[in-house]
Design an enzyme around this catalytic site. Structure first.
Site, PDB file in Angstrom:
ATOM      1  N   ARG A 120     -49.261 -25.306 -24.870  1.00 22.21           N
ATOM      2  CA  ARG A 120     -49.533 -24.187 -23.961  1.00 22.21           C
ATOM      3  C   ARG A 120     -49.931 -22.909 -24.703  1.00 22.21           C
ATOM      4  O   ARG A 120     -50.433 -21.973 -24.085  1.00 22.21           O
ATOM      5  CB  ARG A 120     -48.322 -23.928 -23.053  1.00 22.21           C
ATOM      6  N   LYS A 149     -37.981 -28.680 -29.930  1.00 24.22           N
ATOM      7  CA  LYS A 149     -38.467 -27.533 -29.166  1.00 24.22           C
ATOM      8  C   LYS A 149     -38.050 -27.693 -27.704  1.00 24.22           C
ATOM      9  O   LYS A 149     -37.611 -26.759 -27.066  1.00 24.22           O
ATOM     10  CB  LYS A 149     -39.975 -27.387 -29.276  1.00 24.22           C
ATOM     11  N   SER A 187     -46.935 -25.213 -29.519  1.00 19.80           N
ATOM     12  CA  SER A 187     -46.902 -25.803 -28.186  1.00 19.80           C
ATOM     13  C   SER A 187     -48.329 -25.946 -27.688  1.00 19.80           C
ATOM     14  O   SER A 187     -49.192 -25.113 -27.996  1.00 19.80           O
ATOM     15  CB  SER A 187     -46.124 -24.871 -27.242  1.00 19.80           C
ATOM     16  N   HIS A 243     -46.469 -32.271 -33.054  1.00 17.42           N
ATOM     17  CA  HIS A 243     -46.486 -33.725 -32.810  1.00 17.42           C
ATOM     18  C   HIS A 243     -46.606 -34.493 -34.123  1.00 17.42           C
ATOM     19  O   HIS A 243     -45.987 -35.540 -34.307  1.00 17.42           O
ATOM     20  CB  HIS A 243     -47.671 -34.108 -31.919  1.00 17.42           C
ATOM     21  N   GLN A 259     -34.467 -31.378 -23.093  1.00 21.46           N
ATOM     22  CA  GLN A 259     -35.046 -32.720 -22.879  1.00 21.46           C
ATOM     23  C   GLN A 259     -34.459 -33.726 -23.858  1.00 21.46           C
ATOM     24  O   GLN A 259     -34.091 -34.849 -23.496  1.00 21.46           O
ATOM     25  CB  GLN A 259     -36.568 -32.638 -23.046  1.00 21.46           C
TER      26      GLN A 259
HETATM   27  O1  PAF Z   1     -42.191 -33.666 -24.339  1.00 21.11           O
HETATM   28  C1  PAF Z   1     -43.208 -34.122 -23.776  1.00 21.11           C
HETATM   29  O2  PAF Z   1     -44.347 -33.986 -24.237  1.00 21.11           O
HETATM   30  C2  PAF Z   1     -43.051 -34.820 -22.438  1.00 21.11           C
HETATM   31  O3  PAF Z   1     -42.053 -34.239 -21.659  1.00 21.11           O
HETATM   32  C3  PAF Z   1     -42.813 -36.333 -22.577  1.00 21.11           C
HETATM   33  C4  PAF Z   1     -41.510 -36.643 -23.273  1.00 21.11           C
HETATM   34  C5  PAF Z   1     -43.972 -36.954 -23.334  1.00 21.11           C
HETATM   35  C6  PAF Z   1     -42.755 -36.978 -21.188  1.00 21.11           C
HETATM   36  O4  PAF Z   1     -43.939 -36.746 -20.467  1.00 21.11           O
END
Ligand code: PAF
Length: 278
Positions: free
Chosen positions: A183, A145, A181, A33, A149
Site C-alpha cells: 500500500r 508486519k 507494504s 515478501h 494476523q
Molecule cells: O498477508 C497477506 O498478504 C494476506 O493477508 C494473506 C495471508 C496472503 C491472505 O490473503
C-alpha cells in the site's frame, strides 16, 4: 519456477512432495515478501508461493479493485529465488460458490485490526485455510508486519489441529524506517515523506518504555496527538501484551506497541516488539 493456475495441476505437482514450505501473498511483491522467501529457501523443502488477491478480506468500501496486481513484475522478482511452484489461482477455483462456510474466530481477532476492519480476519482465515488444504504445507511463513494476523495463524493451527509449523519473518523497512507494504505505492511524495513518522512515534514509545517509563496511557496519547498534528487519522496506537494482544498490565514483560493510521487515503500499520527487564 513452475506457474500453476488450477487446483488439479497443483495437487498433482505436490502429491509426492514430502516437505512443502509455503509463502502465501497477495502479490505486488517487495523486499518484505522476499525476506519471507529467503526464510523459506533456508528450510530446504519444495518452496511454494501463492499470489491471490483475496476478495473475502476486503470490505466493500476498501481497495479490492485498486489493489495493485503486478504479476509480471512479481514473477521477475521470484525468478531470482529457488521457488519451485508459484500458485496463482483465479477466484472461481478458490471460491466456486458463494462462501457460506465461515469460521468463528478467537477473541484475539476481535481487537485492533478486527475492530477497525470487521470481517477482515474472517476473510483472511477462510482463504488461508483453503490454501493450506490445497498446498498441504509442513511450514508456512508469515511476516510480523501483520502481527495480529500472525498470532491468529498460530491460534488457527493450534486450535484446528493442523500439523503446520508457522514461521515468522521480521519486518522489512525502508532506510527511514517505514515498514514495507504494497500500500506504500498509494502514497504521494509528500505523504511518503511523512509516512515514516508512524515508525518514529512507535520507536519513541519503545525507547521510553525501555528506560522505565510505565505511563502507558500517556505514551499512547502523546503518540496519537503527534500523528494527528501531522495530518494522520489514527485508528489506534496501543501498547499490548505481546502474545495475547490484550491490554498491557504494569508487570508484563513482553510487550508490543502497534499502530494503525491513515495518511490521505492510505491506511498504514506497523508495530515494534520489546522485552523489559525486571
Ligand atoms: O498477508 C497477506 O498478504 C494476506 O493477508 C494473506 C495471508 C496472503 C491472505 O490473503
Amino acid at each position: 519456477m513452475e506457474i500453476i493456475n488450477d487446483i488439479p495441476s497443483l495437487r498433482a505437482r505436490l502429491k509426492r512432495e514430502p516437505y512443502v514450505v509455503f509463502v502465501p501473498t497477495m502479490g505486488n511483491l517487495h523486499e518484505g515478501h522476499m525476506s519471507l522467501i529467503r526464510i523459506a529457501e533456508r528450510k530446504a523443502g519444495c518452496l511454494v508461493a501463492s499470489i491471490f488477491v483475496n476478495r473475502l478480506q476486503f470490505e466493500l468500501t476498501e481497495d479490492f479493485d485498486q489493489y495493485p496486481r503486478t504479476l509480471v513484475h512479481d514473477c521477475r522478482l521470484l525468478e531470482n529465488y529457488s521457488v519451485d511452484v508459484l500458485f496463482v489461482p483465479d477466484e472461481k477455483s478458490i471460491c466456486p460458490v458463494r462462501q457460506e462456510f465461515l469460521l468463528e474466530l478467537p477473541p484475539v481477532a476481535n481487537t485492533l485490526e478486527g475492530e477497525s476492519r470487521p470481517g477482515f480476519f474472517r476473510g483472511v482465515v477462510t482463504l488461508v485455510l483453503k490454501l493450506f488444504n490445497l498446498v498441504q504445507p509442513q511450514v508456512a511463513i508469515f511476516g510480523k508486519k501483520d502481527y495480529q494476523q500472525l498470532q491468529i495463524m498460530r491460534e488457527m493451527v493450534r486450535q484446528l489441529n493442523l500439523s503446520i509449523e508457522i514461521v515468522e519473518g521480521e519486518i522489512a523497512r525502508a532506510p527511514d524506517g517505514l515498514a514495507l507494504s504494497s500500500r506504500n505505492r498509494y502514497l504521494s511524495d509528500e505523504e511518503r515523506a511523512e509516512a515514516a513518522n508512524l515508525y518514529q512515534v512507535l520507536s519513541k514509545i519503545k525507547q521510553e518504555i525501555e528506560i522505565g517509563n510505565r505511563n502507558f496511557q500517556e505514551l499512547q496519547e502523546n503518540a496519537r496527538a503527534i500523528l494527528v498534528s501531522h495530518g494522520w487519522k489514527v485508528d489506534y496506537v496501543v501498547i499490548r501484551q505481546r502474545d495475547t494482544l490484550v491490554p498491557v498490565q504494569v508487570d508484563d514483560r513482553d510487550l508490543i506497541v502497534l499502530g494503525a493510521a491513515q495518511l490521505g487515503r492510505t491506511r498504514l500499520i506497523d508495530n515494534l516488539e520489546m522485552s523489559i527487564g525486571i
